[in-house]
Design an enzyme around this catalytic site. Structure first.
Site, PDB file in Angstrom:
ATOM      1  N   LYS A   1      -0.374  -3.748   3.643  1.00  0.00           N
ATOM      2  CA  LYS A   1       0.438  -4.273   2.297  1.00  0.00           C
ATOM      3  C   LYS A   1       1.427  -5.282   2.939  1.00  0.00           C
ATOM      4  O   LYS A   1       1.635  -5.304   4.192  1.00  0.00           O
ATOM      5  CB  LYS A   1       1.401  -3.112   1.800  1.00  0.00           C
ATOM      6  CG  LYS A   1       1.679  -3.367   0.455  1.00  0.00           C
ATOM      7  CD  LYS A   1       0.754  -3.093  -0.368  1.00  0.00           C
ATOM      8  CE  LYS A   1       1.007  -3.097  -1.920  1.00  0.00           C
ATOM      9  NZ  LYS A   1       0.196  -2.378  -2.790  1.00  0.00           N
TER      10      LYS A   1
HETATM   11  N1  GLU Z   1      -2.209  -4.259  -4.957  1.00  0.00           N
HETATM   12  C1  GLU Z   1      -3.221  -3.486  -5.540  1.00  0.00           C
HETATM   13  C2  GLU Z   1      -3.273  -2.168  -5.238  1.00  0.00           C
HETATM   14  O1  GLU Z   1      -2.104  -1.631  -5.022  1.00  0.00           O
HETATM   15  C3  GLU Z   1      -4.387  -4.291  -5.115  1.00  0.00           C
HETATM   16  C4  GLU Z   1      -4.740  -4.459  -3.623  1.00  0.00           C
HETATM   17  C5  GLU Z   1      -6.317  -5.353  -3.435  1.00  0.00           C
HETATM   18  O2  GLU Z   1      -6.883  -5.592  -4.323  1.00  0.00           O
HETATM   19  O3  GLU Z   1      -6.335  -5.365  -2.414  1.00  0.00           O
HETATM   20  O4  GLU Z   1      -3.952  -1.261  -5.081  1.00  0.00           O
END
Ligand code: GLU
Length: 415
Positions: free
Chosen positions: A105
């Site tokens: 993240k």
């Molecule tokens: N931000 C989204 C999540 O928390 C998608 C992450 C992604 O597609 O890599 O799952």
């Protein structure tokens, strides 16, 4: 919610799963440790001529099962602890869904709504340059999260590609279609929530026709869930944004709400139904409740007011462990974040595969595959919960954590 809390919550949930899996202390230490954490300065020229230095984070929690994967969050409350918690959650989410990824993240504490397009572009490009060394299609693949969208992904892809001297679409997912994005990616998280809500309703014998749905969050995720469930015959009785929203017991006019917001209006000021606060939303009589906004919203202060039969976590980490215990006691079926909102990263995976092959699928193919993966994951988690006599969250975590632990065992310890 304080960000330090989100990390505590994620670790509390992990411990419950690790305990049931009988993992030893060494494996537990290995599983919660982050592979890499990068903190960068992001000096950005603001429109008024001032120089602002933002702080950027990118955390790669675990890459045992594949390259790290996860969104980038632009929000005023972003902290290192919160991003770490969300990276850990991504590891379990990808493993649970059987995607060949680890978890990551990123984020920048900032208020994207108060920034101009130029400021956002300059900040994004500098942030991408600063994390350039640790991202890449086989290394770590960012995606949208709260406060980021297709345009931000286009700038990230362009910045990365310019540095490499070659266009690399697979470095990020959630891009515009023209640049190698995938059909259905924008709606994927919301659609995934809808697919698992359908499975949960089947399980409880709840008829969707006429079922009452309340949603917190009317962004990309909340709006899609509302639209999908209303097409299924559900009544959307309430929708709120950060400052409250609207309520109508016989069902809100979603199109009017969406048009009002698209025109730049505030959700709570839209002239349909009555005004409602976020606190009131959680106490409403409804069948399905969907928190699809920020984390830490369902707490011990409001969990005992929740009257829904199903709580589908569109957001990441919306429920505290204390609230979880209350909901369990009261018989509310909680579909945990790592399952409920996994549609987003699942279609991100489809996008990445399409980018690597330079071959693109139809929207129908994407939605069918997504539905199958989501429904199967729901059934797998439900079966594990039954087998281990536990709730869906612990069962989902057990599956995800177990896969990563097994990956560690198979790979062994280097050197
Ligand atoms: N931000 C989204 C999540 O928390 C998608 C992450 C992604 O597609 O890599 O799952």
């Amino acid at each position: 919610m304080a960000a330090a809390d989100s990390l505590r919550h994620i670790l509390t949930q992990f411990e419950a799963a690790a305990e049931r899996l009988g993992l030893d202390a060494g494996m537990r230490r290995r599983l919660v440790a982050c592979d890499r954490a990068l903190i960068v300065s992001v000096p950005t020229l603001m429109d008024d001529g001032r120089l602002h230095v933002f702080t950027g984070y990118r955390i790669q929690h675990n890459n045992t099962l594949g390259p790290a994967k996860g969104g980038v969050r632009y929000h005023p409350d972003v902290t290192l602890d919160e991003i770490t918690a969300l990276a850990i959650l991504m590891t379990w989410k990808c493993a649970l869904m059987g995607l060949p990824y680890g978890g990551a993240k990123g984020g920048i504490p900032c208020d994207p709504r108060a920034m101009s397009r130029g400021e956002l572009e300059r900040m994004t490009r500098r942030y991408t340059t600063e994390i350039f060394l640790i991202i890449g299609p086989d290394l770590d693949i960012p995606a949208p999260d709260m406060g980021t969208d297709e345009q931000i992904m286009a700038w990230m892809m362009d910045t990365y590609s310019m540095q490499r001297g070659v266009t690399v679409p697979g470095v990020v997912t959630g891009k515009p279609l023209l640049l190698g994005g995938s059909l259905g990616r924008r709606e994927a998280t919301g659609r995934g929530v809808y697919y698992v809500a359908v499975e949960a309703a089947k399980l409880l014998g709840l008829t969707l026709e006429g079922a009452r749905v309340a949603l917190q969050g009317f962004g990309n995720v909340g709006r899609t869930v509302a639209q999908q469930l209303s097409q299924e015959g559900c009544r959307i009785v309430a929708v709120t944004g950060s400052r409250g929203g609207r309520h109508q017991a016989d069902g809100l006019d979603l199109e009017r709400l969406a048009a009002h917001v698209a025109d730049g209006g505030r959700l709570e000021e839209c002239p349909v139904g009555d005004r409602i606060t976020n606190a009131e939303l959680f106490g409403l009589p409804c069948d399905i409740l969907v928190p699809a906004a920020v984390g830490g919203q369902v707490t011990e202060a409001n969990a005992d007011q929740i009257r829904a039969r199903i709580l589908a976590e569109g957001a990441n980490a919306p429920t505290t462990p204390e609230a979880d215990a209350i909901l369990r006691e009261r018989g509310v079926l909680v579909i945990p974040d790592i399952l409920a909102n996994a549609g987003g990263v699942t279609v991100s995976y489809f996008e990445w595969v399409q980018d690597l092959q330079f071959y693109f699928w139809t929207e129908r193919e994407i939605n069918l595959r997504l539905r199958e993966i989501m429904s199967q994951a729901f059934r797998r988690v439900h079966a594990a919960a039954d087998k281990h006599k536990t709730d869906l969250r612990t069962a989902a975590l057990m599956i995800g954590v177990q896969r990563v632990a097994e990956g560690h065992r198979l790979r062994g310890l280097y050197p």
